[in-house]
Design a protein around this motif. Structure first.
Motif, mmCIF file in Angstrom:
data_model
loop_
_atom_site.group_PDB
_atom_site.id
_atom_site.type_symbol
_atom_site.label_atom_id
_atom_site.label_comp_id
_atom_site.label_asym_id
_atom_site.label_seq_id
_atom_site.Cartn_x
_atom_site.Cartn_y
_atom_site.Cartn_z
ATOM 1 N N PRO A 138 46.915 45.981 35.852
ATOM 2 C CA PRO A 138 46.376 46.220 37.192
ATOM 3 C C PRO A 138 47.507 46.429 38.195
ATOM 4 N N VAL A 164 42.616 49.012 38.204
ATOM 5 C CA VAL A 164 42.505 48.126 37.046
ATOM 6 C C VAL A 164 42.220 48.978 35.809
ATOM 7 N N CYS A 166 40.978 50.160 32.095
ATOM 8 C CA CYS A 166 39.934 49.861 31.112
ATOM 9 C C CYS A 166 40.591 49.957 29.736
ATOM 10 N N ASN A 196 38.792 42.929 36.964
ATOM 11 C CA ASN A 196 39.025 42.962 35.528
ATOM 12 C C ASN A 196 37.952 42.181 34.780
ATOM 13 N N SER A 205 35.949 47.056 29.265
ATOM 14 C CA SER A 205 37.327 46.710 28.923
ATOM 15 C C SER A 205 37.292 45.611 27.873
ATOM 16 N N SER A 208 41.217 41.173 28.041
ATOM 17 C CA SER A 208 41.336 40.619 29.379
ATOM 18 C C SER A 208 42.783 40.595 29.830
ATOM 19 N N GLN A 209 43.009 40.995 31.087
ATOM 20 C CA GLN A 209 44.328 40.905 31.696
ATOM 21 C C GLN A 209 44.316 39.868 32.809
ATOM 22 N N ARG A 217 49.845 41.641 36.491
ATOM 23 C CA ARG A 217 49.598 42.438 37.677
ATOM 24 C C ARG A 217 50.918 42.884 38.309
#
Length: 223
Positions: A138, A164, A166, A196, A205, A208-209, A217
């Motif tokens: 992101p 963000v 995907c 997210n 997506s 997970s970030q 980020r």
């Protein structure tokens, strides 16, 4: 993040926890990762998210798809090369983390579902969306002027942005969610995390970030 936007994210999380099939009338809600499945989920995401986020200072929201640009020496019997082919994770590193050179200049970003109006399309990889696509992370832009000549000004009134990616099952970005605001510094790390999470809930997506413990980020601060 303002209390109004935090409340909006909570409302959206509840909405996206409901199976996609509940609205589509399909008895099989599982995501299959196909182009048609993603298109349906992106359209639903925008339809649900826009009226909830617009009152919180969001001026525009939309998805961009990463598409390979056909080259003059492209061959093959199908017409895929003529129209561009969506980037898949087939060539991604086995670790699921995109390498900086995985996304090349032979890729452009094509607008998909969006609201409340169309935007620039296709666009190159020199702007905020391209940076997020290349890194798979992101990107929060508190002041779009920090992007300098790399800023793609679809609406000259926009002052801040959050992008963000995907991600597919390998952690490779196949597209991006782009959210803009006419207000300076409208977005922060919490916005990136919550968006997210919403993408994951909506089946858009896979990896997970989110989470402050994960250095996922990038933030561009204002002047």
């Amino acid at each position: 993040m303002t209390p109004e936007r935090a409340a909006a994210y909570e409302r959206l999380a509840e909405a996206f926890r409901a199976p996609l099939a509940r609205d589509a009338g399909d008895a099989r809600p599982e995501r299959d990762g196909t182009t048609a499945d993603r298109a349906l989920r992106m359209a639903r995401f925008i339809d649900v998210a826009w009226p909830v986020l617009a009152p919180t200072g969001v001026s525009w929201i939309g998805f961009y798809l990463a598409v390979e640009v056909p080259t003059s020496d492209s061959t093959g019997a199908s017409g895929a090369a003529a129209s561009g082919t969506a980037v898949s994770g087939a060539a991604a590193p086995s670790t699921g983390t995109p390498s900086p050179d995985h996304i090349t200049e032979a890729v452009e970003l094509v607008l998909a579902a969006r609201a409340p109006k169309p935007a620039c399309s296709p666009i190159g990889l020199h702007g905020a969306c391209g940076r997020s696509l290349r890194t798979g992370r992101p990107l929060v832009v508190r002041d779009v002027r920090d992007l300098g000549v790399n800023y793609i000004a679809c609406d000259p009134r926009d002052r801040s942005e959050v992008v963000v990616p995907c991600l597919d099952a390998s952690g490779v970005p196949w597209g991006l969610l782009d959210v803009d605001s006419h207000d300076l510094a409208s977005f922060d790390d919490d916005d990136a995390d919550r968006l997210n999470e919403l993408l994951a809930l909506a089946g858009l997506s896979e990896a997970s970030q989110a989470g402050s413990s994960h250095p996922s980020r990038a933030v561009m601060h204002g002047h």
